[in-house]
Design an enzyme around this catalytic site. Structure first.
Site, PDB file in Angstrom:
ATOM      1  N   ASP A  80      -3.709  -1.006 -16.329  1.00  0.00           N
ATOM      2  CA  ASP A  80      -4.016  -2.180 -15.507  1.00  0.00           C
ATOM      3  C   ASP A  80      -2.713  -2.978 -15.410  1.00  0.00           C
ATOM      4  O   ASP A  80      -2.221  -3.495 -16.423  1.00  0.00           O
ATOM      5  CB  ASP A  80      -5.122  -2.983 -16.200  1.00  0.00           C
ATOM      6  CG  ASP A  80      -5.486  -4.262 -15.442  1.00  0.00           C
ATOM      7  OD1 ASP A  80      -4.661  -4.771 -14.648  1.00  0.00           O
ATOM      8  OD2 ASP A  80      -6.599  -4.777 -15.661  1.00  0.00           O
ATOM      9  N   VAL A  81      -2.161  -3.089 -14.202  1.00  0.00           N
ATOM     10  CA  VAL A  81      -0.832  -3.711 -14.061  1.00  0.00           C
ATOM     11  C   VAL A  81      -0.830  -5.199 -14.390  1.00  0.00           C
ATOM     12  O   VAL A  81       0.234  -5.789 -14.544  1.00  0.00           O
ATOM     13  CB  VAL A  81      -0.229  -3.490 -12.651  1.00  0.00           C
ATOM     14  CG1 VAL A  81       0.005  -2.023 -12.379  1.00  0.00           C
ATOM     15  CG2 VAL A  81      -1.078  -4.146 -11.567  1.00  0.00           C
ATOM     16  N   ASN A 107       2.785  -1.292  -5.793  1.00  0.00           N
ATOM     17  CA  ASN A 107       1.805  -1.146  -4.711  1.00  0.00           C
ATOM     18  C   ASN A 107       0.411  -1.624  -5.086  1.00  0.00           C
ATOM     19  O   ASN A 107      -0.339  -2.067  -4.217  1.00  0.00           O
ATOM     20  CB  ASN A 107       1.741   0.333  -4.296  1.00  0.00           C
ATOM     21  CG  ASN A 107       0.541   0.633  -3.419  1.00  0.00           C
ATOM     22  OD1 ASN A 107       0.534   0.331  -2.228  1.00  0.00           O
ATOM     23  ND2 ASN A 107      -0.519   1.187  -4.013  1.00  0.00           N
ATOM     24  N   TYR A 180      -5.661 -14.015  -2.034  1.00  0.00           N
ATOM     25  CA  TYR A 180      -4.856 -12.869  -1.570  1.00  0.00           C
ATOM     26  C   TYR A 180      -3.598 -13.344  -0.851  1.00  0.00           C
ATOM     27  O   TYR A 180      -2.485 -12.877  -1.137  1.00  0.00           O
ATOM     28  CB  TYR A 180      -5.723 -12.003  -0.648  1.00  0.00           C
ATOM     29  CG  TYR A 180      -5.063 -10.715  -0.194  1.00  0.00           C
ATOM     30  CD1 TYR A 180      -5.105  -9.571  -0.993  1.00  0.00           C
ATOM     31  CD2 TYR A 180      -4.415 -10.627   1.040  1.00  0.00           C
ATOM     32  CE1 TYR A 180      -4.521  -8.386  -0.586  1.00  0.00           C
ATOM     33  CE2 TYR A 180      -3.828  -9.447   1.457  1.00  0.00           C
ATOM     34  CZ  TYR A 180      -3.888  -8.326   0.644  1.00  0.00           C
ATOM     35  OH  TYR A 180      -3.294  -7.148   1.064  1.00  0.00           O
ATOM     36  N   LYS A 184       0.379 -12.745  -1.944  1.00  0.00           N
ATOM     37  CA  LYS A 184       1.358 -12.007  -1.132  1.00  0.00           C
ATOM     38  C   LYS A 184       2.542 -12.902  -0.740  1.00  0.00           C
ATOM     39  O   LYS A 184       3.683 -12.437  -0.668  1.00  0.00           O
ATOM     40  CB  LYS A 184       0.683 -11.405   0.103  1.00  0.00           C
ATOM     41  CG  LYS A 184      -0.389 -10.361  -0.237  1.00  0.00           C
ATOM     42  CD  LYS A 184       0.171  -9.169  -1.004  1.00  0.00           C
ATOM     43  CE  LYS A 184      -0.857  -8.057  -1.185  1.00  0.00           C
ATOM     44  NZ  LYS A 184      -0.308  -6.878  -1.866  1.00  0.00           N
TER      45      LYS A 184
HETATM   46  P1  NAD Z   1      -6.524   0.811  -2.008  1.00  0.00           P
HETATM   47  O1  NAD Z   1      -7.675   0.018  -2.502  1.00  0.00           O
HETATM   48  O2  NAD Z   1      -6.750   2.212  -1.585  1.00  0.00           O
HETATM   49  O3  NAD Z   1      -5.342   0.836  -3.066  1.00  0.00           O
HETATM   50  C1  NAD Z   1      -5.127  -0.133  -4.032  1.00  0.00           C
HETATM   51  C2  NAD Z   1      -4.862   0.595  -5.322  1.00  0.00           C
HETATM   52  O4  NAD Z   1      -4.536  -0.345  -6.341  1.00  0.00           O
HETATM   53  C3  NAD Z   1      -6.083   1.390  -5.782  1.00  0.00           C
HETATM   54  O5  NAD Z   1      -5.676   2.690  -6.147  1.00  0.00           O
HETATM   55  C4  NAD Z   1      -6.558   0.598  -6.989  1.00  0.00           C
HETATM   56  O6  NAD Z   1      -7.195   1.406  -7.956  1.00  0.00           O
HETATM   57  C5  NAD Z   1      -5.247   0.043  -7.499  1.00  0.00           C
HETATM   58  N1  NAD Z   1      -5.433  -1.088  -8.382  1.00  0.00           N
HETATM   59  C6  NAD Z   1      -6.262  -2.150  -8.214  1.00  0.00           C
HETATM   60  N2  NAD Z   1      -6.183  -2.953  -9.275  1.00  0.00           N
HETATM   61  C7  NAD Z   1      -5.290  -2.394 -10.128  1.00  0.00           C
HETATM   62  C8  NAD Z   1      -4.776  -2.756 -11.393  1.00  0.00           C
HETATM   63  N3  NAD Z   1      -5.193  -3.861 -12.023  1.00  0.00           N
HETATM   64  N4  NAD Z   1      -3.863  -1.951 -11.979  1.00  0.00           N
HETATM   65  C9  NAD Z   1      -3.452  -0.820 -11.376  1.00  0.00           C
HETATM   66  N5  NAD Z   1      -3.917  -0.422 -10.175  1.00  0.00           N
HETATM   67  C10 NAD Z   1      -4.813  -1.209  -9.564  1.00  0.00           C
HETATM   68  O7  NAD Z   1      -5.908  -0.061  -0.824  1.00  0.00           O
HETATM   69  P2  NAD Z   1      -4.495   0.054  -0.081  1.00  0.00           P
HETATM   70  O8  NAD Z   1      -4.727  -0.443   1.277  1.00  0.00           O
HETATM   71  O9  NAD Z   1      -3.896   1.401  -0.257  1.00  0.00           O
HETATM   72  O10 NAD Z   1      -3.632  -1.050  -0.856  1.00  0.00           O
HETATM   73  C11 NAD Z   1      -2.344  -0.793  -1.383  1.00  0.00           C
HETATM   74  C12 NAD Z   1      -1.494  -2.046  -1.263  1.00  0.00           C
HETATM   75  O11 NAD Z   1      -1.258  -2.316   0.113  1.00  0.00           O
HETATM   76  C13 NAD Z   1      -2.140  -3.311  -1.840  1.00  0.00           C
HETATM   77  O12 NAD Z   1      -1.157  -4.080  -2.505  1.00  0.00           O
HETATM   78  C14 NAD Z   1      -2.621  -4.040  -0.603  1.00  0.00           C
HETATM   79  O13 NAD Z   1      -2.713  -5.432  -0.799  1.00  0.00           O
HETATM   80  C15 NAD Z   1      -1.537  -3.667   0.382  1.00  0.00           C
HETATM   81  N6  NAD Z   1      -1.913  -3.841   1.787  1.00  0.00           N
HETATM   82  C16 NAD Z   1      -2.856  -3.061   2.370  1.00  0.00           C
HETATM   83  C17 NAD Z   1      -3.167  -3.256   3.724  1.00  0.00           C
HETATM   84  C18 NAD Z   1      -4.188  -2.428   4.457  1.00  0.00           C
HETATM   85  O14 NAD Z   1      -4.460  -2.729   5.619  1.00  0.00           O
HETATM   86  N7  NAD Z   1      -4.752  -1.380   3.860  1.00  0.00           N
HETATM   87  C19 NAD Z   1      -2.508  -4.242   4.446  1.00  0.00           C
HETATM   88  C20 NAD Z   1      -1.557  -5.030   3.817  1.00  0.00           C
HETATM   89  C21 NAD Z   1      -1.268  -4.804   2.485  1.00  0.00           C
END
Ligand code: NAD
Length: 282
Positions: A80-81, A107, A180, A184
């Site tokens: 857990d980060v 990420n 959120y 960010k």
């Molecule tokens: P996702 O939910 O598939 O991926 C997020 C990952 O983070 C998951 O694998 C989850 O298990 C992991 N995670 C959550 N809490 C954690 C913790 N405490 N420790 C370690 N891992 C943890 O969604 P995604 O869209 O792939 O998101 C990845 C990144 O991209 C995130 O930071 C998200 O905010 C950012 N993001 C996504 C979008 C989008 O449209 N999908 C847009 C802007 C930013």
């Protein structure tokens, strides 16, 4: 020199054209979505990859097996980060497995949405804890390792690279998502401050701001035709982003082709930050 982002002859001499050959990367939250795609792109570019996950061990293991077929080393590490002890253990595990680390991709992230009047302190703290504090804890551990190890000019011009995945919401306010958007926005200034602090050490720190990307985190925004049509009103390029759009940017930013880039955010958003409401003149 297909697949090599650097100019021929520009960069370390080695017997492999892959731009990240010989480098070791850790990608947080990489059992799904954007993180998984980034981990794959780094592996395709020749890097050994450590996949961090919290849940979904089977998915992380499956991805690691897939990446080993690309001819690189791949390991999985649960952490857990937002927890300092778990982050320290994750870096120790990765460095034991690979010898060192050259690339960190921050990420991991999550959303816990609520209007401000009903948002609990727990929801606020959890999102800040994972999305912002988690990136700080991982960046700190990576910097310590880069400095402990010293330069590796045979693999990269930089001492190390840190890529912070933020969001278009590092600059676009987002009603109903104050935790959120604050996390960010915080990532943006954390990234810039670290870039300023570490540039003289030749550590590059950069951001990637995704727009709307097709992943589990925002499924309700794309899974029905009505939701998708509504989403496209916010995207001048008129398609949703795919995880591979972000992954290609990350692999390039990690490579020596981007060696003069630090302290800035690359928006990969199909124009979402271009004030789409003004598309027809406002
Ligand atoms: P996702 O939910 O598939 O991926 C997020 C990952 O983070 C998951 O694998 C989850 O298990 C992991 N995670 C959550 N809490 C954690 C913790 N405490 N420790 C370690 N891992 C943890 O969604 P995604 O869209 O792939 O998101 C990845 C990144 O991209 C995130 O930071 C998200 O905010 C950012 N993001 C996504 C979008 C989008 O449209 N999908 C847009 C802007 C930013």
């Amino acid at each position: 020199m297909e697949g090599n982002f650097g100019r021929p002859g520009h960069g370390p001499a080695r017997g492999d054209a892959r731009p990240l050959y010989g480098q070791r990367a850790l990608v947080t939250g990489s059992s799904s979505g954007i993180g998984r795609a980034i981990a794959r792109a780094l592996a395709e570019a020749g890097a050994d990859v450590a996949l961090n996950y919290t849940r979904g061990e089977a998915a992380a293991e499956a991805a690691a097996a897939e990446f080993r077929d690309l001819g690189v080393r791949a390991v999985t590490v649960k952490a857990d980060v937002s927890r300092e002890d778990e982050v320290e253990a994750m870096f120790a595990h990765t460095i034991t497995a690979f010898g060192t680390l050259d690339i960190l991709v921050n990420n991991a992230g999550l959303q816990q949405d609520a209007p401000v009047e009903t948002m609990t302190l727990e929801q606020w703290n959890r999102v800040i804890g994972v999305n912002l504090t988690g990136q700080f804890l991982c960046a700190r551990a990576a910097v310590r390792e880069f400095k402990r190890r010293g330069p590796r000019p045979e693999v990269s011009r930089a001492l190390g690279k840190i890529i912070c995945v933020s969001s278009v919401h590092e600059i676009i306010p987002w009603a109903g998502h104050v935790n959120y958007a604050a996390s960010k926005g915080g990532v943006m200034l954390m990234m810039k401050t670290l870039a300023q602090e570490l540039a003289a050490d030749r550590i590059r720190v950069v951001g990637i701001a995704p727009g709307a990307i097709r992943t589990p985190i925002n499924r309700e925004a794309w899974e029905t035709p009505e939701a998708y049509a509504s989403l496209l009103k916010l995207v001048p390029y008129k398609r949703i982003g795919e995880p591979e759009d972000i992954a290609a940017a990350a692999a390039w930013l990690a490579s020596d082709a981007a060696d003069y880039i630090t302290g800035t955010t690359l928006f990969v958003d199909g124009g979402m930050t271009l004030y789409p409401g003004f598309e027809s003149g406002g």
